[in-house]
Design a protein around this motif. Structure first.
Motif, short mmCIF file in Angstrom:
data_model
loop_
_atom_site.label_atom_id
_atom_site.label_comp_id
_atom_site.label_asym_id
_atom_site.label_seq_id
_atom_site.Cartn_x
_atom_site.Cartn_y
_atom_site.Cartn_z
N ILE A 195 -3.47 3.13 9.85
CA ILE A 195 -2.24 3.89 9.66
C ILE A 195 -1.05 3.00 10.00
O ILE A 195 -1.01 2.38 11.07
N LEU A 196 -0.12 2.93 9.08
CA LEU A 196 1.06 2.09 9.27
C LEU A 196 2.13 2.85 10.05
O LEU A 196 2.30 4.06 9.89
N GLN A 197 2.85 2.08 10.87
CA GLN A 197 3.92 2.67 11.69
C GLN A 197 5.28 2.27 11.12
O GLN A 197 5.43 1.21 10.49
N GLU A 198 6.27 3.11 11.34
CA GLU A 198 7.63 2.79 10.91
C GLU A 198 8.06 1.43 11.47
O GLU A 198 7.82 1.13 12.64
N GLU A 206 -4.13 1.71 2.40
CA GLU A 206 -4.52 1.95 1.02
C GLU A 206 -3.61 2.97 0.35
O GLU A 206 -3.29 2.84 -0.84
N GLN A 207 -3.15 3.97 1.08
CA GLN A 207 -2.21 4.93 0.49
C GLN A 207 -0.91 4.25 0.10
O GLN A 207 -0.34 4.53 -0.95
N ARG A 208 -0.45 3.32 0.95
CA ARG A 208 0.79 2.60 0.65
C ARG A 208 0.62 1.76 -0.62
O ARG A 208 1.54 1.71 -1.46
N GLY A 263 0.99 1.09 -7.12
CA GLY A 263 0.31 0.83 -8.38
C GLY A 263 -0.95 0.00 -8.27
O GLY A 263 -1.51 -0.41 -9.29
N TYR A 264 -1.42 -0.29 -7.06
CA TYR A 264 -2.65 -1.04 -6.89
C TYR A 264 -3.84 -0.18 -7.30
O TYR A 264 -3.85 1.04 -7.04
N SER A 265 -4.82 -0.79 -7.91
CA SER A 265 -6.03 -0.08 -8.31
C SER A 265 -7.07 -0.16 -7.19
O SER A 265 -6.98 -1.01 -6.30
N GLY A 276 5.95 5.53 7.61
CA GLY A 276 5.18 6.09 8.71
C GLY A 276 4.21 7.17 8.30
O GLY A 276 4.55 8.08 7.55
N GLY A 277 2.97 7.07 8.81
CA GLY A 277 1.96 8.08 8.56
C GLY A 277 1.02 7.74 7.43
O GLY A 277 -0.05 8.35 7.31
N GLU A 278 1.38 6.79 6.58
CA GLU A 278 0.51 6.39 5.48
C GLU A 278 -0.49 5.34 5.93
O GLU A 278 -0.16 4.49 6.77
#
Length: 286
Positions: free
Chosen positions: A53-56, A18-20, A25-27, A13-15
């Motif tokens: 933004i992804l949710q739980e 792209e942050q996830r 390890g993704y470029s 949650g909150g990411e």
């Protein structure tokens, strides 16, 4: 890779998307590729932006695109030590070149692979042993420079104990393959352990571990300390008892690029080295 590779990641949650993926390890380059694919980034069956933004409780699904098919493949049989959807470990025979060049167009490992050849630990033409190939861009990014490589080498003369060879290396001349110690060269560090000496061959069996990955590193380092590999004509080795450099990548260890599980793959000695070990009285259970 013959088919798309689909991977799923539980949302934190909150990411953002792209942050996830960066955390996995993704470029940035791979993320750009995924954003261009219709099913590259999906949540609940719907295409999403990398800034979403992804949710739980949500599940992010990534589809890595397949490699474009190669127009011409040639039937070259190379033994496989390990294979899954993400990587292949070959037991490369001596005499096989990894990549195509002007003088090697059809007799290479690259010529036999249907997609893109992503070699993670390149071996010289006349070096045998474990060769790791990534099946897609994510695996390549997560394996690059993260493979622990252990070699067996038979060198001229007597060596004892354990040690490190720390000598920067550079080309002896522009465009020439031979590497020589040079204080202005690239840092190079090799660990070694002497496993036995043969009076019959006047040679020592070494186990070597590369802590850097320079061109011809083991060959150049051993020659620099006065113990060139048997059969290594480029570095002054004795070619009377062996017809190629006596060097074999016997084991590779790394974390699996997708599961994160530790993986070790051993490559058995080829017949020519088995014969050399027998002549020298070296144990083949190395």
């Amino acid at each position: 890779m013959s088919a798309p590779r689909r991977l799923s990641y539980p949302a934190r949650g909150g990411e953002t998307v792209e942050q996830r993926l960066f955390a996995e390890g993704y470029s940035k380059r791979l993320l750009v590729v995924l954003k261009q694919q219709p099913d590259g980034l999906m949540v609940a069956g719907e295409r999403v932006r990398s800034t979403r933004i992804l949710q739980e409780g949500e599940l992010l699904t990534v589809t890595l695109p397949p490699d474009p098919p190669r127009m011409h493949c040639f039937p070259i049989e190379v033994p496989v030590l390990y294979r899954d959807e993400d990587l292949i470990v070959y037991n490369k025979p001596a005499g096989l070149v990894c990549h195509r060049s002007g003088s090697h167009r059809t007799d290479t490992l690259e010529s036999a692979v249907p997609g893109i050849l992503r070699v993670m630990n390149r071996l010289d033409k006349d070096t045998s042993g474990a060769l790791v190939v990534a099946c897609h861009q994510l695996a390549a990014a997560k394996l690059w420079r993260r493979i622990d490589k252990r070699y067996f080498a038979v060198v001229s003369g007597r060596m004892e104990g354990e040690g490190r060879i720390c000598l920067p290396l550079a080309r002896e001349a522009p465009y020439e393959p031979r590497q020589v110690p040079d204080p202005d060269g690239l840092p190079a560090l090799t660990e070694y352990a002497a496993l036995g000496y043969s009076t019959a061959l006047d040679a020592t069996l070494l186990r070597c571990r590369l802590l850097t990955g320079r061109m011809h590193q083991i060959r150049a380092h051993c020659a620099a300390i006065g113990h060139p590999l048997l059969g290594d004509s480029l570095y002054g080795g004795d070619c009377r008892t062996f017809s190629r450099q006596a060097l074999h990548c016997g084991e590779v260890s790394f974390l699996h690029p997708v599961t994160g599980a530790p993986l070790t793959v051993a490559a058995p000695l080829p017949q020519d080295l088995q014969t050399l070990f027998a002549r020298g009285g070296f144990s083949q259970r190395v």
